[in-house]
Design a protein around this motif. Structure first.
Motif, PDB file in Angstrom:
ATOM      1  N   PHE A  63      25.851 -25.011 -37.648  1.00  7.88           N
ATOM      2  CA  PHE A  63      27.297 -25.467 -36.181  1.00  7.88           C
ATOM      3  C   PHE A  63      28.375 -25.586 -36.212  1.00  7.88           C
ATOM      4  CE2 PHE A  63      25.998 -29.226 -38.598  1.00  7.88           C
ATOM      5  CZ  PHE A  63      24.612 -29.908 -36.848  1.00  7.88           C
ATOM      6  N   PHE A  64      28.592 -23.200 -36.780  1.00  2.00           N
ATOM      7  CA  PHE A  64      29.556 -22.263 -37.118  1.00  2.00           C
ATOM      8  C   PHE A  64      29.121 -21.401 -35.096  1.00  2.00           C
ATOM      9  CE2 PHE A  64      31.912 -18.734 -37.223  1.00  2.00           C
ATOM     10  CZ  PHE A  64      34.081 -19.468 -37.696  1.00  2.00           C
ATOM     11  N   PRO A  65      29.905 -22.064 -34.677  1.00  2.00           N
ATOM     12  CA  PRO A  65      29.897 -20.524 -32.700  1.00  2.00           C
ATOM     13  C   PRO A  65      29.596 -19.509 -33.343  1.00  2.00           C
ATOM     14  CG  PRO A  65      31.932 -22.904 -32.660  1.00  2.00           C
ATOM     15  CD  PRO A  65      31.376 -22.821 -34.163  1.00  2.00           C
ATOM     16  N   VAL A  66      29.183 -18.918 -32.905  1.00  2.00           N
ATOM     17  CA  VAL A  66      28.745 -17.582 -33.057  1.00  2.00           C
ATOM     18  C   VAL A  66      29.813 -16.711 -32.877  1.00  2.00           C
ATOM     19  CG1 VAL A  66      27.247 -17.492 -31.546  1.00  2.00           C
ATOM     20  CG2 VAL A  66      27.158 -15.453 -33.835  1.00  2.00           C
ATOM     21  N   PHE A  67      30.222 -17.006 -31.374  1.00  2.00           N
ATOM     22  CA  PHE A  67      31.570 -16.288 -30.578  1.00  2.00           C
ATOM     23  C   PHE A  67      32.585 -16.071 -31.223  1.00  2.00           C
ATOM     24  CE2 PHE A  67      31.214 -20.370 -28.828  1.00  2.00           C
ATOM     25  CZ  PHE A  67      32.695 -20.554 -28.643  1.00  2.00           C
ATOM     26  N   LEU A  68      32.806 -17.239 -32.535  1.00  2.00           N
ATOM     27  CA  LEU A  68      34.598 -17.307 -33.037  1.00  2.00           C
ATOM     28  C   LEU A  68      34.095 -15.982 -34.019  1.00  2.00           C
ATOM     29  CD1 LEU A  68      35.419 -20.302 -32.799  1.00  2.00           C
ATOM     30  CD2 LEU A  68      35.910 -19.550 -31.686  1.00  2.00           C
ATOM     31  N   ALA A  69      32.727 -15.961 -34.752  1.00  2.00           N
ATOM     32  CA  ALA A  69      32.907 -14.968 -35.745  1.00  2.00           C
ATOM     33  C   ALA A  69      32.512 -13.507 -35.020  1.00  2.00           C
ATOM     34  CB  ALA A  69      31.570 -15.142 -36.776  1.00  2.00           C
ATOM     35  N   LEU A  70      32.490 -13.147 -33.695  1.00  2.00           N
ATOM     36  CA  LEU A  70      31.953 -11.819 -33.354  1.00  2.00           C
ATOM     37  C   LEU A  70      32.990 -10.330 -33.675  1.00  2.00           C
ATOM     38  CD1 LEU A  70      30.529 -12.971 -29.514  1.00  2.00           C
ATOM     39  CD2 LEU A  70      29.674 -11.829 -31.663  1.00  2.00           C
ATOM     40  N   VAL A  71      34.403 -11.032 -32.915  1.00  2.00           N
ATOM     41  CA  VAL A  71      35.251  -9.791 -33.587  1.00  2.00           C
ATOM     42  C   VAL A  71      35.331  -9.248 -34.627  1.00  2.00           C
ATOM     43  CG1 VAL A  71      37.622  -9.131 -33.444  1.00  2.00           C
ATOM     44  CG2 VAL A  71      36.761 -10.800 -31.602  1.00  2.00           C
ATOM     45  N   PRO A  72      36.181 -10.347 -35.939  1.00  2.00           N
ATOM     46  CA  PRO A  72      35.206  -9.928 -37.343  1.00  2.00           C
ATOM     47  C   PRO A  72      34.318  -9.120 -37.730  1.00  2.00           C
ATOM     48  CG  PRO A  72      35.759 -12.116 -37.231  1.00  2.00           C
ATOM     49  CD  PRO A  72      35.890 -11.921 -36.473  1.00  2.00           C
ATOM     50  N   LEU A  73      33.164  -9.668 -37.238  1.00  2.00           N
ATOM     51  CA  LEU A  73      31.553  -8.944 -37.750  1.00  2.00           C
ATOM     52  C   LEU A  73      31.657  -7.786 -36.942  1.00  2.00           C
ATOM     53  CD1 LEU A  73      29.129 -10.018 -38.497  1.00  2.00           C
ATOM     54  CD2 LEU A  73      28.452 -10.818 -36.764  1.00  2.00           C
ATOM     55  N   PHE A  74      32.217  -7.468 -35.747  1.00  2.00           N
ATOM     56  CA  PHE A  74      32.330  -6.651 -35.415  1.00  2.00           C
ATOM     57  C   PHE A  74      32.534  -5.302 -36.190  1.00  2.00           C
ATOM     58  CE2 PHE A  74      34.653  -2.739 -32.855  1.00  2.00           C
ATOM     59  CZ  PHE A  74      33.297  -2.756 -32.476  1.00  2.00           C
TER      60      PHE A  74
ATOM     61  N   GLY B  41      14.315 -17.067 -30.944  1.00  2.00           N
ATOM     62  CA  GLY B  41      15.447 -17.305 -30.812  1.00  2.00           C
ATOM     63  C   GLY B  41      16.030 -16.172 -31.329  1.00  2.00           C
ATOM     64  N   LEU B  42      15.743 -15.242 -31.915  1.00  2.00           N
ATOM     65  CA  LEU B  42      16.444 -13.578 -32.481  1.00  2.00           C
ATOM     66  C   LEU B  42      15.802 -12.785 -31.108  1.00  2.00           C
ATOM     67  CD1 LEU B  42      15.675 -13.078 -36.273  1.00  2.00           C
ATOM     68  CD2 LEU B  42      17.437 -13.638 -34.945  1.00  2.00           C
ATOM     69  N   TRP B  43      14.445 -13.386 -30.628  1.00  2.00           N
ATOM     70  CA  TRP B  43      13.713 -12.087 -28.729  1.00  2.00           C
ATOM     71  C   TRP B  43      14.571 -12.491 -28.209  1.00  2.00           C
ATOM     72  CZ3 TRP B  43       9.846  -8.732 -29.211  1.00  2.00           C
ATOM     73  CH2 TRP B  43       9.411  -8.790 -28.564  1.00  2.00           C
ATOM     74  N   ASN B  44      14.866 -13.726 -27.901  1.00  2.00           N
ATOM     75  CA  ASN B  44      16.199 -13.904 -26.371  1.00  2.00           C
ATOM     76  C   ASN B  44      17.336 -13.836 -26.508  1.00  2.00           C
ATOM     77  OD1 ASN B  44      13.879 -14.266 -25.064  1.00  2.00           O
ATOM     78  ND2 ASN B  44      13.373 -16.540 -26.445  1.00  2.00           N
ATOM     79  N   GLN B  45      17.692 -13.282 -27.906  1.00  2.00           N
ATOM     80  CA  GLN B  45      19.392 -12.482 -28.831  1.00  2.00           C
ATOM     81  C   GLN B  45      19.783 -12.093 -27.279  1.00  2.00           C
ATOM     82  OE1 GLN B  45      22.950 -13.830 -29.899  1.00  2.00           O
ATOM     83  NE2 GLN B  45      21.046 -15.120 -31.094  1.00  2.00           N
ATOM     84  N   TYR B  46      20.978 -12.283 -27.497  1.00  2.00           N
ATOM     85  CA  TYR B  46      22.134 -11.547 -26.431  1.00  2.00           C
ATOM     86  C   TYR B  46      23.539 -11.048 -26.627  1.00  2.00           C
ATOM     87  CZ  TYR B  46      24.094  -9.700 -22.355  1.00  2.00           C
ATOM     88  OH  TYR B  46      24.678  -8.681 -21.542  1.00  2.00           O
ATOM     89  N   LEU B  47      24.097 -12.475 -27.365  1.00  2.00           N
ATOM     90  CA  LEU B  47      25.432 -11.613 -26.820  1.00  2.00           C
ATOM     91  C   LEU B  47      25.053 -11.112 -28.774  1.00  2.00           C
ATOM     92  CD1 LEU B  47      28.397 -12.391 -26.479  1.00  2.00           C
ATOM     93  CD2 LEU B  47      28.649 -14.719 -28.222  1.00  2.00           C
ATOM     94  N   LEU B  48      25.066 -11.168 -29.825  1.00  2.00           N
ATOM     95  CA  LEU B  48      24.443 -10.019 -31.044  1.00  2.00           C
ATOM     96  C   LEU B  48      24.548  -8.828 -30.786  1.00  2.00           C
ATOM     97  CD1 LEU B  48      23.515 -12.432 -33.524  1.00  2.00           C
ATOM     98  CD2 LEU B  48      25.840 -12.308 -33.174  1.00  2.00           C
ATOM     99  N   PRO B  49      23.626  -8.646 -29.705  1.00  2.00           N
ATOM    100  CA  PRO B  49      23.003  -7.087 -29.671  1.00  2.00           C
ATOM    101  C   PRO B  49      23.874  -6.731 -28.906  1.00  2.00           C
ATOM    102  CG  PRO B  49      21.557  -8.293 -29.349  1.00  2.00           C
ATOM    103  CD  PRO B  49      22.461  -9.261 -29.866  1.00  2.00           C
ATOM    104  N   LEU B  50      24.838  -6.906 -27.885  1.00  2.00           N
ATOM    105  CA  LEU B  50      25.794  -7.098 -27.265  1.00  2.00           C
ATOM    106  C   LEU B  50      26.922  -6.186 -27.518  1.00  2.00           C
ATOM    107  CD1 LEU B  50      26.874  -6.672 -23.587  1.00  2.00           C
ATOM    108  CD2 LEU B  50      27.505  -9.075 -23.964  1.00  2.00           C
ATOM    109  N   VAL B  51      27.195  -6.625 -28.599  1.00  2.00           N
ATOM    110  CA  VAL B  51      28.875  -6.946 -29.351  1.00  2.00           C
ATOM    111  C   VAL B  51      28.502  -5.452 -30.216  1.00  2.00           C
ATOM    112  CG1 VAL B  51      30.324  -7.540 -30.636  1.00  2.00           C
ATOM    113  CG2 VAL B  51      29.970  -8.892 -29.137  1.00  2.00           C
TER     114      VAL B  51
END
Length: 270
Positions: A108-119, A198-208
């Motif tokens: 339930f954790f929104p992935v976009f909240l972790a994008l900056v530290p993940l980057f 889900g992984l084939w259609n993933q866009y946000l993670l590879p974008l960052v």
């Protein structure tokens, strides 16, 4: 018999299937036919649209990148998720429930909240713009759902079979790989298909995390092509690229739809 549920399902099927069918038909049209007669069938199928999209538009390279990343991430996700789910479902130890609920909370954790530290984490590891970095992130993204799905499934499997295998001299690892995994195949196939979609259609993670154009996955490649100068007027090539991107998802679902239903129902009842 109440006809409303059937009518609702029919309307939902039309709403879902019509855009897909229209995209496939448009991939065989010329640009003029797409713009002037969007609802008609192509006068003559333009097979060169697919070849142009595959080579000139680099869809083939993006397709291969997606296969590498999603295939490796899916194998790693299924292995780690099955091991964790089996341990949490079949063994009692201190902290068992806390670990399980930690995986549930991660869903339930929104992935976009972790994008900056993940980057920054991926960058400091030297994995930014690499297959390995994207594979590891995809795996971490998909493992919580895999554990949640397989946990309930492993709990439904009979304990007597595992106990008999141990009495015959099997180690805990042998029981898992040689006995329990084959029994859990419907659940593994079902969650594997969900993860693949889900992984084939993933866009946000590879974008960052994947800025290298040579390693773009399909979602990135199609997004770049849709706004590029060369594809502002080549609608037929763009629809051909979209259709190529959709084909693996459609084939996977059609081929394994029975396994998906079997896995979901088997894990729901004991």
């Amino acid at each position: 018999m109440n006809p409303l549920p059937g009518l609702a399902m029919f309307c939902w099927a039309v709403v879902t299937a019509l855009p897909l069918l229209w995209a496939v038909i448009s991939s065989f049209k010329t640009d003029d036919e797409i713009l002037n007669s969007p609802w008609s069938l192509p006068a003559s199928p333009q097979w060169d649209n697919w070849g142009r999209a595959w080579t000139a538009a680099s869809i083939g390279r993006y397709f291969l990148n997606s296969l590498i990343v999603v295939g490796a991430a899916l194998l790693l996700t299924m292995l780690l998720g099955a091991l964790v789910a089996y341990a949490l479902a079949r063994y009692e130890f201190r902290g068992n429930r806390a670990i399980y609920y930690m995986f549930v909370a991660a869903m339930f954790f929104p992935v976009f909240l972790a994008l900056v530290p993940l980057f920054f984490v991926v960058q400091q590891l030297g994995l930014l713009g690499t297959y390995a970095g994207l594979i590891l992130v995809y795996t971490a993204y998909a493992v919580p759902f895999t554990v949640f799905f397989l946990h309930s499934f492993f709990r439904t499997l009979p304990s007597e079979i595992a106990e008999a295998a141990v009495l015959d001299g099997c180690s805990h690892g042998a029981v898992f790989f040689r006995v329990m995994l084959p029994l859990a195949r419907p659940g593994l196939v079902a969650v594997g298909i969900f993860n693949f979609l889900g992984l084939w259609n993933q866009y946000l993670l590879p974008l960052v995390l994947n800025p290298d154009p040579d390693r773009y996955v399909l979602a990135q490649g199609l997004a770049a092509l849709s706004v590029s100068q060369g594809y502002r007027s080549d609608w037929s090539g763009l629809f051909a690229g979209l259709t190529i991107a959709m084909l693996p998802v459609l084939v996977a679902y059609v081929a394994f739809q029975r396994h998906i239903r079997a896995g979901m129902t088997a894990g729901a009842v004991k």
